[in-house]
Design a protein around this motif. Structure first.
Motif, PDB file in Angstrom:
ATOM      1  N   ARG A  36     -33.476  61.220   5.398  1.00 51.82           N
ATOM      2  CA  ARG A  36     -34.236  61.610   6.601  1.00 51.82           C
ATOM      3  C   ARG A  36     -35.433  62.506   6.310  1.00 51.82           C
ATOM      4  NH1 ARG A  36     -29.042  60.956   7.235  1.00 51.82           N
ATOM      5  NH2 ARG A  36     -28.400  59.372   8.743  1.00 51.82           N
ATOM      6  N   ALA A  51     -27.737  48.957   7.024  1.00 54.90           N
ATOM      7  CA  ALA A  51     -26.560  49.792   6.736  1.00 54.90           C
ATOM      8  C   ALA A  51     -25.520  49.712   7.838  1.00 54.90           C
ATOM      9  CB  ALA A  51     -27.009  51.238   6.534  1.00 54.90           C
ATOM     10  N   TYR A  67     -29.096  46.804  -0.965  1.00 54.88           N
ATOM     11  CA  TYR A  67     -28.111  47.449  -1.835  1.00 54.88           C
ATOM     12  C   TYR A  67     -28.330  47.086  -3.302  1.00 54.88           C
ATOM     13  CZ  TYR A  67     -25.912  49.714   2.034  1.00 54.88           C
ATOM     14  OH  TYR A  67     -25.707  50.531   3.108  1.00 54.88           O
ATOM     15  N   ARG A  70     -30.964  49.456  -4.484  1.00 57.18           N
ATOM     16  CA  ARG A  70     -30.427  50.816  -4.694  1.00 57.18           C
ATOM     17  C   ARG A  70     -29.566  50.856  -5.955  1.00 57.18           C
ATOM     18  NH1 ARG A  70     -27.792  53.287   0.684  1.00 57.18           N
ATOM     19  NH2 ARG A  70     -27.247  54.963  -0.748  1.00 57.18           N
ATOM     20  N   HIS A 119     -18.289  58.813   2.020  1.00 60.72           N
ATOM     21  CA  HIS A 119     -18.989  57.599   2.448  1.00 60.72           C
ATOM     22  C   HIS A 119     -18.840  56.476   1.437  1.00 60.72           C
ATOM     23  CE1 HIS A 119     -21.669  60.129   5.308  1.00 60.72           C
ATOM     24  NE2 HIS A 119     -20.443  59.993   5.716  1.00 60.72           N
ATOM     25  N   VAL A 156     -19.748  51.132   0.099  1.00 58.95           N
ATOM     26  CA  VAL A 156     -20.389  52.219   0.855  1.00 58.95           C
ATOM     27  C   VAL A 156     -20.030  52.054   2.335  1.00 58.95           C
ATOM     28  CG1 VAL A 156     -22.609  53.165   1.591  1.00 58.95           C
ATOM     29  CG2 VAL A 156     -22.306  52.398  -0.766  1.00 58.95           C
ATOM     30  N   PHE A 159     -22.666  52.203   8.859  1.00 63.99           N
ATOM     31  CA  PHE A 159     -22.660  52.802  10.203  1.00 63.99           C
ATOM     32  C   PHE A 159     -21.650  52.052  11.057  1.00 63.99           C
ATOM     33  CE2 PHE A 159     -25.805  56.001  10.635  1.00 63.99           C
ATOM     34  CZ  PHE A 159     -26.762  55.733   9.683  1.00 63.99           C
ATOM     35  N   GLY A 160     -20.821  52.814  11.727  1.00 61.82           N
ATOM     36  CA  GLY A 160     -19.842  52.178  12.608  1.00 61.82           C
ATOM     37  C   GLY A 160     -18.509  51.937  11.924  1.00 61.82           C
ATOM     38  N   GLU A 161     -18.476  52.076  10.601  1.00 60.53           N
ATOM     39  CA  GLU A 161     -17.192  51.906   9.901  1.00 60.53           C
ATOM     40  C   GLU A 161     -16.454  53.244   9.842  1.00 60.53           C
ATOM     41  OE1 GLU A 161     -17.074  48.448   6.685  1.00 60.53           O
ATOM     42  OE2 GLU A 161     -18.410  50.084   6.064  1.00 60.53           O
ATOM     43  N   ALA A 162     -15.146  53.160   9.772  1.00 61.89           N
ATOM     44  CA  ALA A 162     -14.364  54.401   9.622  1.00 61.89           C
ATOM     45  C   ALA A 162     -14.513  54.883   8.183  1.00 61.89           C
ATOM     46  CB  ALA A 162     -12.908  54.106   9.923  1.00 61.89           C
ATOM     47  N   LEU A 163     -14.352  56.175   8.003  1.00 60.31           N
ATOM     48  CA  LEU A 163     -14.423  56.752   6.657  1.00 60.31           C
ATOM     49  C   LEU A 163     -13.131  56.440   5.903  1.00 60.31           C
ATOM     50  CD1 LEU A 163     -16.688  58.220   8.166  1.00 60.31           C
ATOM     51  CD2 LEU A 163     -16.135  60.262   6.901  1.00 60.31           C
ATOM     52  N   PRO A 192     -18.361  61.452  11.257  1.00 57.27           N
ATOM     53  CA  PRO A 192     -17.721  62.762  11.379  1.00 57.27           C
ATOM     54  C   PRO A 192     -17.913  63.671  10.160  1.00 57.27           C
ATOM     55  CG  PRO A 192     -16.085  61.155  10.741  1.00 57.27           C
ATOM     56  CD  PRO A 192     -17.372  60.400  10.955  1.00 57.27           C
ATOM     57  N   GLU A 195     -19.200  67.278  10.521  1.00 53.12           N
ATOM     58  CA  GLU A 195     -18.398  68.338  11.178  1.00 53.12           C
ATOM     59  C   GLU A 195     -17.527  69.095  10.192  1.00 53.12           C
ATOM     60  OE1 GLU A 195     -17.340  66.592  15.571  1.00 53.12           O
ATOM     61  OE2 GLU A 195     -16.200  65.853  13.862  1.00 53.12           O
TER      62      GLU A 195
HETATM   63  P1  NAD Z   1     -20.030  55.848  14.382  1.00 55.01           P
HETATM   64  O1  NAD Z   1     -20.498  56.809  15.402  1.00 55.01           O
HETATM   65  O2  NAD Z   1     -19.578  54.492  14.812  1.00 55.01           O
HETATM   66  O3  NAD Z   1     -18.873  56.575  13.522  1.00 55.01           O
HETATM   67  C1  NAD Z   1     -18.407  55.934  12.359  1.00 55.01           C
HETATM   68  C2  NAD Z   1     -16.943  56.191  12.256  1.00 55.01           C
HETATM   69  O4  NAD Z   1     -16.721  57.592  12.366  1.00 55.01           O
HETATM   70  C3  NAD Z   1     -16.150  55.497  13.358  1.00 55.01           C
HETATM   71  O5  NAD Z   1     -14.936  55.058  12.752  1.00 55.01           O
HETATM   72  C4  NAD Z   1     -15.881  56.602  14.328  1.00 55.01           C
HETATM   73  O6  NAD Z   1     -14.607  56.438  14.950  1.00 55.01           O
HETATM   74  C5  NAD Z   1     -15.801  57.813  13.423  1.00 55.01           C
HETATM   75  N1  NAD Z   1     -16.243  59.011  14.139  1.00 55.01           N
HETATM   76  C6  NAD Z   1     -17.409  59.152  14.801  1.00 55.01           C
HETATM   77  N2  NAD Z   1     -17.470  60.391  15.310  1.00 55.01           N
HETATM   78  C7  NAD Z   1     -16.321  61.023  14.944  1.00 55.01           C
HETATM   79  C8  NAD Z   1     -15.795  62.312  15.164  1.00 55.01           C
HETATM   80  N3  NAD Z   1     -16.494  63.221  15.860  1.00 55.01           N
HETATM   81  N4  NAD Z   1     -14.595  62.636  14.636  1.00 55.01           N
HETATM   82  C9  NAD Z   1     -13.909  61.718  13.916  1.00 55.01           C
HETATM   83  N5  NAD Z   1     -14.331  60.466  13.694  1.00 55.01           N
HETATM   84  C10 NAD Z   1     -15.529  60.141  14.201  1.00 55.01           C
HETATM   85  O7  NAD Z   1     -21.158  55.604  13.315  1.00 55.01           O
HETATM   86  P2  NAD Z   1     -22.378  56.616  13.022  1.00 55.01           P
HETATM   87  O8  NAD Z   1     -22.019  58.001  13.497  1.00 55.01           O
HETATM   88  O9  NAD Z   1     -23.640  56.038  13.484  1.00 55.01           O
HETATM   89  O10 NAD Z   1     -22.421  56.638  11.436  1.00 55.01           O
HETATM   90  C11 NAD Z   1     -21.460  57.427  10.855  1.00 55.01           C
HETATM   91  C12 NAD Z   1     -20.825  56.611   9.777  1.00 55.01           C
HETATM   92  O11 NAD Z   1     -21.739  55.631   9.273  1.00 55.01           O
HETATM   93  C13 NAD Z   1     -20.505  57.521   8.652  1.00 55.01           C
HETATM   94  O12 NAD Z   1     -19.237  57.142   8.194  1.00 55.01           O
HETATM   95  C14 NAD Z   1     -21.562  57.256   7.611  1.00 55.01           C
HETATM   96  O13 NAD Z   1     -21.018  57.280   6.339  1.00 55.01           O
HETATM   97  C15 NAD Z   1     -21.925  55.860   7.872  1.00 55.01           C
HETATM   98  N6  NAD Z   1     -23.320  55.698   7.492  1.00 55.01           N
HETATM   99  C16 NAD Z   1     -23.573  54.956   6.379  1.00 55.01           C
HETATM  100  C17 NAD Z   1     -24.891  54.776   6.007  1.00 55.01           C
HETATM  101  C18 NAD Z   1     -25.216  53.997   4.754  1.00 55.01           C
HETATM  102  O14 NAD Z   1     -26.321  54.047   4.257  1.00 55.01           O
HETATM  103  N7  NAD Z   1     -24.207  53.304   4.263  1.00 55.01           N
HETATM  104  C19 NAD Z   1     -25.926  55.297   6.745  1.00 55.01           C
HETATM  105  C20 NAD Z   1     -25.580  56.069   7.853  1.00 55.01           C
HETATM  106  C21 NAD Z   1     -24.269  56.275   8.226  1.00 55.01           C
END
Ligand code: NAD
Ligand code: APR
Length: 239
Positions: A36, A51, A67, A70, A119, A156, A159-163, A192, A195
């Motif tokens: 960013r 992503a 990818y 990268r 991640h 990796v 976005f949108g995947e669980a950790l 998350p 946090e």
């Molecule tokens: P998202 O908001 O869908 O969250 C992704 C996951 O985190 C979901 O499983 C969601 O249930 C969980 N989550 C979200 N907020 C949470 C919280 N407060 N407490 C617990 N779990 C929570 O997706 P996003 O926020 O847009 O992106 C976050 C995820 O995407 C991260 O895991 C990050 O690693 C990943 N990401 C990856 C890339 C990449 O380059 N691969 C780039 C950006 C983000």
């Protein structure tokens, strides 16, 4: 900001459990763009196009190209002295865990043993359909999964995947009991993971080039490598 660095050295020496939480800013001095900042990846390409799970399923050639690029650029990258200092602090019992958002493996390459990759890792490949492991070469050559013919991807977190459950749980548990959490090179904009540092009741320290909105006990605005080098020198003076 010598007084702040001295304060950090004292906190590290007095702490019985210190966690270091890192982001892309920890790797920029090794030559990897962050996301960013002005020169970050997301200034060059929209993360939603590369992503996300949708990108993987709906535009695999673009996902694969991003990818692959990268991964190829990582082949010449080495850890810098900041990574080496964190590994040395772990050996000296001064750091308990590195919880990183980075996928480049540089902490492990520098010798840190206790690293949780929140991640995932760009060095691990698998099939999106059957989850069978794949090799970097199979991915870079654009081959389909050798087991089911599915699409290969890096491990990796998109976005949108669980950790990864284990990485999240281990980091969560350790940070909750930490006396000191040192946050290095992250905008804390992604959840998350963002946090985690604030789950501890201990001292929180930020080492970052830019301001972030959260409150820290100590904030050092500066570069990761030279700040860690300065604090490392001060650790010798602090009894
Ligand atoms: P998202 O908001 O869908 O969250 C992704 C996951 O985190 C979901 O499983 C969601 O249930 C969980 N989550 C979200 N907020 C949470 C919280 N407060 N407490 C617990 N779990 C929570 O997706 P996003 O926020 O847009 O992106 C976050 C995820 O995407 C991260 O895991 C990050 O690693 C990943 N990401 C990856 C890339 C990449 O380059 N691969 C780039 C950006 C983000
Ligand atoms: N020293 C200290 N701080 C630095 C340095 C450096 N040498 N270089 C950059 N920074 C700072 C930037 O000022 C910025 O505030 O590091 C921060 C990096 O923030 P981001 O680019 O948002 O990277 P990060 O916080 O790791 O992103 C989190 O988002 O795209 C997803 O999954 C990806 O893990 C990543 C997550």
């Amino acid at each position: 900001c010598l007084p702040e660095m001295f304060q950090v050295a004292e906190y590290i020496k007095a702490s019985s459990k210190t966690v270091v939480f890192t982001g892309a800013g920890m790797s920029t001095e090794s030559g990897i763009p962050d996301f960013r900042s002005r020169s970050g990846w997301w200034k060059q390409v929209d993360p939603r196009t590369v992503a996300t799970i949708e990108a993987l399923e709906q535009d695999y050639p673009l996902f694969h190209e991003f990818y692959s690029m990268r991964m190829r650029s990582l082949q010449k990258i080495k850890p810098h002295d900041g990574h080496n200092i964190l590994a040395e602090w772990e050996k000296r019992g001064l750091v308990h865990l590195v919880a990183t958002q980075n996928v480049d493996g540089l902490h492990q390459e520098a010798g840190s043993q206790h690293v949780e990759e929140l991640h995932g890792s760009i060095k691990q490949l698998k099939c999106q359909q059957c989850e069978k492991e794949a090799t970097t070469d199979e991915f870079l050559e654009g081959k389909p999964c050798s087991h089911c013919g599915g699409k290969l991807r890096t491990c990796v977190v998109l976005f949108g995947e669980a950790l990864p459950q284990q990485a999240w749980k281990q980091s969560f548990e350790t940070i909750k009991e930490a006396d000191v959490v040192i946050v290095i090179g992250t905008s804390l904009e992604v959840y998350p993971a963002g946090e985690l540092p604030f789950l501890s009741n201990g001292k929180t320290i930020l080492i970052n080039l830019e301001e972030v909105e959260n409150d820290f006990d100590v904030t050092i605005t500066g570069k990761a490598k030279e700040t860690l080098q300065r604090i490392n020198e001060l650790l010798v003076i602090v009894e």
